[in-house]
Design an enzyme around this catalytic site. Structure first.
Site, PDB file in Angstrom:
ATOM      1  N   ASP A   9       6.913   4.007   3.529  1.00 23.66           N
ATOM      2  CA  ASP A   9       7.029   4.808   2.309  1.00 23.66           C
ATOM      3  C   ASP A   9       6.907   3.825   1.151  1.00 23.66           C
ATOM      4  O   ASP A   9       7.718   2.898   1.024  1.00 23.66           O
ATOM      5  CB  ASP A   9       8.413   5.480   2.328  1.00 23.66           C
ATOM      6  N   GLY A  31       2.781  14.930  -3.052  1.00 26.94           N
ATOM      7  CA  GLY A  31       2.416  13.710  -2.335  1.00 26.94           C
ATOM      8  C   GLY A  31       3.159  12.475  -2.792  1.00 26.94           C
ATOM      9  O   GLY A  31       4.357  12.523  -3.110  1.00 26.94           O
ATOM     10  N   VAL A  32       2.440  11.361  -2.846  1.00 26.24           N
ATOM     11  CA  VAL A  32       3.064  10.088  -3.207  1.00 26.24           C
ATOM     12  C   VAL A  32       3.518  10.117  -4.676  1.00 26.24           C
ATOM     13  O   VAL A  32       4.543   9.519  -5.032  1.00 26.24           O
ATOM     14  CB  VAL A  32       2.108   8.911  -2.875  1.00 26.24           C
ATOM     15  N   ASP A  33       2.793  10.829  -5.507  1.00 22.69           N
ATOM     16  CA  ASP A  33       3.148  10.983  -6.928  1.00 22.69           C
ATOM     17  C   ASP A  33       4.537  11.613  -7.056  1.00 22.69           C
ATOM     18  O   ASP A  33       5.404  11.123  -7.805  1.00 22.69           O
ATOM     19  CB  ASP A  33       2.077  11.878  -7.580  1.00 22.69           C
ATOM     20  N   THR A 121      -6.665  10.391  -0.342  1.00 19.21           N
ATOM     21  CA  THR A 121      -6.844  10.870   1.044  1.00 19.21           C
ATOM     22  C   THR A 121      -5.860  11.970   1.450  1.00 19.21           C
ATOM     23  O   THR A 121      -5.828  12.370   2.612  1.00 19.21           O
ATOM     24  CB  THR A 121      -6.728   9.713   2.064  1.00 19.21           C
ATOM     25  N   GLY A 122      -5.055  12.438   0.494  1.00 15.84           N
ATOM     26  CA  GLY A 122      -4.109  13.521   0.785  1.00 15.84           C
ATOM     27  C   GLY A 122      -4.630  14.811   0.172  1.00 15.84           C
ATOM     28  O   GLY A 122      -5.640  15.367   0.611  1.00 15.84           O
TER      29      GLY A 122
HETATM   30  N1  AR6 Z   1       4.378   6.488   0.477  1.00 15.99           N
HETATM   31  C1  AR6 Z   1       3.117   6.087   0.789  1.00 15.99           C
HETATM   32  N2  AR6 Z   1       2.081   6.940   0.946  1.00 15.99           N
HETATM   33  C2  AR6 Z   1       2.333   8.267   0.800  1.00 15.99           C
HETATM   34  C3  AR6 Z   1       3.621   8.762   0.472  1.00 15.99           C
HETATM   35  C4  AR6 Z   1       4.671   7.812   0.317  1.00 15.99           C
HETATM   36  N3  AR6 Z   1       5.918   8.174   0.003  1.00 15.99           N
HETATM   37  N4  AR6 Z   1       3.535  10.120   0.412  1.00 15.99           N
HETATM   38  C5  AR6 Z   1       2.258  10.451   0.692  1.00 15.99           C
HETATM   39  N5  AR6 Z   1       1.535   9.344   0.938  1.00 15.99           N
HETATM   40  P1  AR6 Z   1      -1.601  12.236  -2.053  1.00 15.99           P
HETATM   41  P2  AR6 Z   1      -4.164  12.211  -3.525  1.00 15.99           P
HETATM   42  C6  AR6 Z   1       0.099   9.199   1.289  1.00 15.99           C
HETATM   43  O1  AR6 Z   1      -1.781  13.662  -1.710  1.00 15.99           O
HETATM   44  O2  AR6 Z   1      -4.900  12.658  -2.327  1.00 15.99           O
HETATM   45  C7  AR6 Z   1      -0.521  14.769  -6.269  1.00 15.99           C
HETATM   46  O3  AR6 Z   1      -0.102  16.081  -6.467  1.00 15.99           O
HETATM   47  C8  AR6 Z   1      -0.588  10.366   1.936  1.00 15.99           C
HETATM   48  O4  AR6 Z   1      -0.373  10.359   3.343  1.00 15.99           O
HETATM   49  O5  AR6 Z   1      -0.281  11.773  -2.480  1.00 15.99           O
HETATM   50  O6  AR6 Z   1      -4.727  11.067  -4.322  1.00 15.99           O
HETATM   51  C9  AR6 Z   1      -1.016  14.106  -7.560  1.00 15.99           C
HETATM   52  O7  AR6 Z   1      -0.273  14.534  -8.684  1.00 15.99           O
HETATM   53  C10 AR6 Z   1      -2.046  10.084   1.613  1.00 15.99           C
HETATM   54  O8  AR6 Z   1      -2.612   9.234   2.596  1.00 15.99           O
HETATM   55  O9  AR6 Z   1      -2.642  11.797  -3.250  1.00 15.99           O
HETATM   56  C11 AR6 Z   1      -2.437  14.589  -7.640  1.00 15.99           C
HETATM   57  O10 AR6 Z   1      -2.522  15.880  -8.182  1.00 15.99           O
HETATM   58  C12 AR6 Z   1      -1.987   9.297   0.306  1.00 15.99           C
HETATM   59  O11 AR6 Z   1      -0.599   8.990   0.092  1.00 15.99           O
HETATM   60  C13 AR6 Z   1      -2.870  14.627  -6.183  1.00 15.99           C
HETATM   61  O12 AR6 Z   1      -1.648  14.764  -5.429  1.00 15.99           O
HETATM   62  C14 AR6 Z   1      -2.516  10.049  -0.888  1.00 15.99           C
HETATM   63  O13 AR6 Z   1      -2.113  11.408  -0.802  1.00 15.99           O
HETATM   64  C15 AR6 Z   1      -3.509  13.339  -5.759  1.00 15.99           C
HETATM   65  O14 AR6 Z   1      -4.034  13.467  -4.464  1.00 15.99           O
END
Ligand code: AR6
Length: 168
Positions: A9, A31-33, A121-122
């Site tokens: 994480d 997600g991570v945000d 990638t999420g």
């Molecule tokens: N630590 C590390 N990686 C993570 C965590 C964590 N705690 N949580 C998720 N991931 P995403 P995007 C991974 O969806 O595709 C948001 O709503 C996850 O498995 O977080 O760039 C923003 O506000 C994936 O591989 O970001 C934007 O609107 C990676 O982080 C939108 O999502 C990215 O997944 C951005 O989408």
């Protein structure tokens, strides 16, 4: 520049800066945000709002920096990945820009260690294998006289971890 891989994480990583996969509003999301804003507390959002007031958010491929609130890192670099829709070349360039612009911002701020999530990638559905290739290639190509000592790719899901492991 040393490159490391972790399955973890990103909010728990102790480095100078962690990178956030944000959106153009800079106001948080899922997600991570979501995890970064939840654990980091309101200081991060307040700084994001200030940046937003000054420059109207953050464009896709660009990056901005804030402090890290309650997180163990010192800074959060917020970058906005492209939403995948099949327009491969344009989206690939924008994803590479996320890594380059984050590393440039890190260099400008004297950051020595930085951790990246797997941007786009999420929720944004960028194909994981393609995104990993771009991430690894762009980080390896980044040469700023070794001012950044360590880059960590932080994978959250097994699939990304396996892809990065084979690439690295
Ligand atoms: N630590 C590390 N990686 C993570 C965590 C964590 N705690 N949580 C998720 N991931 P995403 P995007 C991974 O969806 O595709 C948001 O709503 C996850 O498995 O977080 O760039 C923003 O506000 C994936 O591989 O970001 C934007 O609107 C990676 O982080 C939108 O999502 C990215 O997944 C951005 O989408």
């Amino acid at each position: 520049m040393k490159i490391e891989l972790l399955k973890a994480d990103i909010t728990e990583i102790q480095v100078d800066a962690i990178v956030n996969a944000a959106n153009t509003s800079l106001l948080g999301g899922g997600g991570v945000d979501g995890a970064i804003h939840r654990k980091g507390g309101k200081a991060i959002l307040e700084e994001c709002v200030q940046i937003r007031n000054k420059q109207g958010g953050c464009k896709t491929g660009e990056a901005v920096i804030t402090t890290a609130g309650n997180l163990p890192s010192k800074y959060v670099i917020h970058t906005v990945g492209p939403v995948w829709n099949g327009d491969k070349e344009e989206k690939s360039k924008l994803l590479a820009d996320c890594y380059t612009n984050s590393l440039n911002l890190a260099t400008q701020n004297g950051i020595k260690s930085i951790a990246f999530p797997n941007i786009s990638t999420g929720i944004y559905h960028f194909p994981k294998d393609k995104a990993a290739e771009i991430a690894v290639r762009t980080v390896k190509d980044f040469d700023k006289s070794n001012e950044i000592e360590k880059v960590i790719f932080v994978c959250f899901d097994d699939e990304n971890y396996k892809i990065y492991k084979s690439l690295l």
